[in-house]
Write an enzyme that holds these catalytic residues in place. Structure first.
Site, PDB file in Angstrom:
ATOM      1  N   LYS A  42     -41.045  30.299  23.024  1.00  0.00           N
ATOM      2  CA  LYS A  42     -39.886  30.922  23.679  1.00  0.00           C
ATOM      3  C   LYS A  42     -40.360  32.065  24.572  1.00  0.00           C
ATOM      4  CE  LYS A  42     -35.290  32.874  22.604  1.00  0.00           C
ATOM      5  NZ  LYS A  42     -34.322  33.221  21.540  1.00  0.00           N
ATOM      6  N   SER A  59     -29.496  31.610  21.901  1.00  0.00           N
ATOM      7  CA  SER A  59     -30.259  31.766  23.128  1.00  0.00           C
ATOM      8  C   SER A  59     -31.488  30.854  23.197  1.00  0.00           C
ATOM      9  CB  SER A  59     -30.720  33.232  23.247  1.00  0.00           C
ATOM     10  OG  SER A  59     -31.628  33.570  22.196  1.00  0.00           O
ATOM     11  N   SER A 115     -29.206  32.691  17.103  1.00  0.00           N
ATOM     12  CA  SER A 115     -29.871  32.061  18.243  1.00  0.00           C
ATOM     13  C   SER A 115     -30.966  31.059  17.896  1.00  0.00           C
ATOM     14  CB  SER A 115     -30.447  33.129  19.180  1.00  0.00           C
ATOM     15  OG  SER A 115     -29.414  33.759  19.896  1.00  0.00           O
TER      16      SER A 115
END
Length: 493
Positions: A79, A159, A183
């Site tokens: 990420k 997210s 998330s």
């Protein structure tokens, strides 16, 4: 080589170790899959050379008869919230575009030390603020899933939407995520994969771009509970550079996996039967109870009376901390600098932040600054912190009666991209089942349960006691074995 991309972490690691295939073959297969999946927009930056270098190192170690590590030969997605030395790290924001760290985050370094390689940096909601992966400066991430009979682009969740999309699409066997208020778990549920948020402090936050420091926690996303256990073992551990890091030994979660829940009590919170929750999700929740009963657990009713206040409290605490954390992006030290002709220092601050932050980030900074301002601090922020304490106490009292809690992960399945853009409140409500565990710092995991009438995945969530990731993983494994979930998206990208 395409069949290699259908393998998960454990299968790749064990296959490389026993010589069924080489780590380089695996890395090449995934690099090709990533390159062919540009339409998903899951990656901001690809790093095929990093994946190949790690693979070659693993193959050389095997040739010398050395231990490959628990992630040996496994290429993963990272990420783009984790600092990676020499590789652009942006938090999906224009304000950090082009920023190349001179250091490695603790979590990513642990993964490389465990033998993993990096396929690239994954897209996300800007500064991890969002529930649909539509706030990224680098464009929306597309879910690999589609509704049956429709070509409408669907949200991969947020997210960690780049992470969930990449894992579900089989272009990465696993990925890192971060979870501030859901998330990891919400995108995992939307895309039919597993994701676990460990106890707050279990994984170091050092080198992770901060959103809300008292909530942010890194965790793994993969296609099975076993793979999450392996990856979490590699990621976790005490870090003296993070003041909130837990000074505890990392358990051998993979070795401890056990789907036999005899003697365990699973709590069902009555407050989670909320208006607006899809009937099919409520039905899958009932099915989840049956699966856990079948595994030997006793189902008990519990109460979490302050649940209805958790989401409002979260949307005061998180933006307040974001307002403070994002003050550092001023155009002086790194990242974007917007300096209009004849501008002074204050003008540069204003211009840089206006150009660099997206609308959702600005919205949360404004909320956070407001609730921290004189005259409002006690009315909002102090009250929210009191509610946070009450939410934690609710869980403490519930765990006196049970070992873990079963709940839906989300109130709905995935939704079409763009469908909630004009309604931030409905978007925020996506996190209604995920936020309480975040406020309390508890380990929580989403496991795929079934697909709905539209052919979209639905997830169920296990919330555990502090430090009891093993109990969460074991309950997740019991559900995974009984659900037999093997649905995967039809390739359109």
């Amino acid at each position: 080589m395409s069949e290699l991309t259908n393998l998960g972490v454990k299968a790749i690691r064990d296959g490389v170790a026993d010589g069924s295939f080489t780590a380089r073959e695996v890395a090449e297969a995934f690099n090709t899959a990533v390159a062919d999946a540009a339409d998903l927009n899951a990656f901001i930056v690809t790093t095929p050379d990093h994946a190949l270098a790690a693979a070659d190192a693993a193959d050389a170690q095997r040739a010398r008869g050395e231990d490959l590590g628990i992630m040996g030969g496994v290429p993963i997605g990272m990420k783009d919230l984790f600092a990676t030395k020499g590789v652009q790290t942006t938090a999906a924001s224009h304000i950090l575009e082009g920023f190349t760290p001179e250091y490695e985050s603790t979590v990513s370094q642990k993964l490389w030390d465990a033998g993993a390689g990096m396929l690239g940096k994954l897209n996300l909601d800007q500064f991890a603020m969002g529930s649909s992966n539509e706030t990224s400066y680098f464009g929306n991430v597309n879910s690999p899933w589609r509704k049956e009979g429709s070509n409408a682009a669907m949200s991969p969740g947020g997210s960690s939407g780049g992470s969930s999309s990449a894992v579900a699409a089989r272009i990465a066997p696993a990925a890192t995520g971060t979870d501030t208020g859901g998330s990891i778990r919400q995108p995992a549920a939307f895309t039919g994969i597993c994701g676990i948020k460990p106890t707050y402090g279990r994984c170091s936050r050092w080198g992770v771009v901060a959103f809300a420091s008292s909530l942010d926690q890194a965790g793994p996303m993969a296609r099975s509970v076993e793979d999450c256990a392996i990856m979490l073992e590699a990621m976790a551990g005490f870090d003296p550079k993070d003041a909130t890091s837990l000074q505890m030994d990392v358990p051998t979660w993979e070795a401890g996996l056990d789907a036999d829940l005899k003697g365990k009590k699973i709590g069902i919170p009555k407050e989670y039967r909320m208006d607006g929750t899809d009937e099919e999700i409520l039905k899958s929740w009932e099915q989840g109870k049956e699966w856990l009963r079948d595994a030997g657990a006793t189902i008990v009713d519990v109460s979490l009376p302050h649940t209805k206040y958790a989401l409002p409290a979260y949307y005061i605490v998180a933006p307040a901390e974001a307002s403070s954390n994002l003050a550092r992006y001023d155009g002086v030290r790194y990242g974007l600098r917007d300096l209009p002709d004849g501008a002074g220092l204050q003008d540069m601050y204003a211009a840089t932040r206006a150009a660099g932050f997206g609308d959702e980030v600005k919205r949360r900074i404004l909320i956070g600054t407001y609730v921290l301002s004189a005259g409002f601090y006690d009315a909002y922020y102090t009250q929210a912190q009191k509610i946070r304490t009450l939410v934690s106490q609710d869980f403490e009292q519930a765990f006196a009666q049970c070992d873990a809690i079963l709940a839906p992960t989300t109130p709905t399945a995935s939704f079409p991209l763009g469908s909630l853009n004009e309604d931030p409140l409905t978007m925020y409500l996506n996190d209604v089942f995920a936020v309480p565990a975040s406020l309390a710092g508890l380990p929580a995991m989403s496991v795929p349960a079934t697909v709905n009438a539209d052919g979209l995945p639905l997830g169920l969530q296990i919330v555990g006691k502090p430090f009891d990731e093993q109990g969460v993983l074991n309950a997740g494994l019991a559900m995974q074995q009984r659900s037999g979930f093997d649905a995967q998206p039809e390739k359109w990208w």
